[in-house]
Design an enzyme around this catalytic site. Sequence first.
Site, short mmCIF file in Angstrom:
data_model
loop_
_atom_site.label_atom_id
_atom_site.label_comp_id
_atom_site.label_asym_id
_atom_site.label_seq_id
_atom_site.Cartn_x
_atom_site.Cartn_y
_atom_site.Cartn_z
N TRP A 172 16.47 71.08 128.76
CA TRP A 172 17.78 70.64 128.24
C TRP A 172 17.69 69.31 127.51
O TRP A 172 18.68 68.86 126.93
CB TRP A 172 18.79 70.56 129.39
CG TRP A 172 19.11 71.89 130.02
CD1 TRP A 172 18.63 73.12 129.64
CD2 TRP A 172 20.01 72.13 131.11
NE1 TRP A 172 19.15 74.10 130.43
CE2 TRP A 172 20.00 73.53 131.35
CE3 TRP A 172 20.80 71.32 131.92
CZ2 TRP A 172 20.78 74.12 132.35
CZ3 TRP A 172 21.57 71.91 132.92
CH2 TRP A 172 21.55 73.29 133.13
N LYS A 173 16.55 68.65 127.59
CA LYS A 173 16.37 67.34 126.94
C LYS A 173 17.51 66.41 127.35
O LYS A 173 18.01 66.51 128.47
CB LYS A 173 16.23 67.51 125.43
CG LYS A 173 15.14 68.54 125.07
CD LYS A 173 14.74 68.55 123.64
CE LYS A 173 13.64 69.60 123.42
NZ LYS A 173 13.14 69.65 122.06
N GLU A 195 7.93 64.87 122.52
CA GLU A 195 8.89 63.77 122.33
C GLU A 195 8.50 62.56 123.18
O GLU A 195 8.71 61.41 122.77
CB GLU A 195 10.31 64.27 122.64
CG GLU A 195 10.81 65.18 121.52
CD GLU A 195 11.76 66.29 121.96
OE1 GLU A 195 12.33 66.21 123.05
OE2 GLU A 195 11.91 67.25 121.17
N GLY A 219 14.17 74.88 124.02
CA GLY A 219 14.99 73.67 123.92
C GLY A 219 16.43 74.03 123.60
O GLY A 219 17.18 74.51 124.46
N GLY A 220 16.82 73.85 122.34
CA GLY A 220 18.21 74.03 121.91
C GLY A 220 18.88 75.30 122.43
O GLY A 220 20.01 75.27 122.91
P1 13P Z 1 13.58 73.86 120.46
O1 13P Z 1 13.60 75.17 121.19
O2 13P Z 1 14.93 73.22 120.33
O3 13P Z 1 12.82 73.95 119.17
O4 13P Z 1 12.74 72.85 121.39
C1 13P Z 1 11.49 73.24 121.86
C2 13P Z 1 11.06 72.27 122.89
O5 13P Z 1 10.74 71.12 122.58
C3 13P Z 1 11.06 72.70 124.29
O6 13P Z 1 10.43 71.77 125.10
#
Ligand code: 13P
Length: 254
Positions: free
Chosen positions: A10-11, A101, A237-238
């Site tokens: 979920w960042k 990241e 992620g998203g």
């Molecule tokens: P996205 O699915 O938003 O491209 O992100 C991938 C990610 O960094 C999962 O850790």
Amino acid sequence: MRKSLIAGNWKMHATHLDAIQMVQKLSLRLEFADHDRVDVVVCPPFTALRSTQTVIEADRLMINLGAQNCYWEESGAYTGEVSPAMLKKLSVRFVIVGHSERRQIFSESDSDVNKKVKAVVAADMTPILCVGETAEDYDAGATREKVGFQIQAGLKGLTADQVSKLVIAYEPIWAIGTGKTASADDAGAMATFVRETVIDDFGSVGDDVRVLYGGSVKPGNIAGLMAKRDIDGALVGGASLDPDTFASIVRYWV
Ligand code: 13P
């Protein structure tokens, strides 16, 4: 046989209240049989771990809790850091380590990542070690060199038995949050390369390691990725922020 694993990263999204709703909605969209087939993991921010854990335990959900990072020391004067022992106490089972990241924005080195992997293993949790090349590496044809090095550095000093329980996520940085996905063929070839690199260093336990693909995974591309022999799941992620979308990714065969 490696069980599939699909994890939502979920960042820096979702308050502890949002997280309760997200995990409840997700669980309603999944059936018992889905959990037999796939280990489903959500990785909320630190501030939402406790509320998510409470819902999972109170409602006996089969969703696994993951964290997005941790420090390698057990306790001490490390302002702002969170230890593996603290996560373990919250019933966290998986910890993302070395996400691109963290490496790029927070300058984590391969040696930091290695210490974190060891600390997570020592606390009896499963690291999801992230590796992946930048767009520049990719353009320069240096993808394998970069990823191979990250794996060797990240796993340095581990025993074969410890490595056998690991999860490694191959996430090409140019595909993260950009809408660009590696083709299923390219992602599959890289997953094979990841596994072979582990086998070269640690022997046949490389066949037990679960290798995930990450980078713009969506309901529309997950089935093609999962069809690849060495791809055992995804780090999303998203698309993991919307429970409907994430549930369709988990149920990729439907
Ligand atoms: P996205 O699915 O938003 O491209 O992100 C991938 C990610 O960094 C999962 O850790």
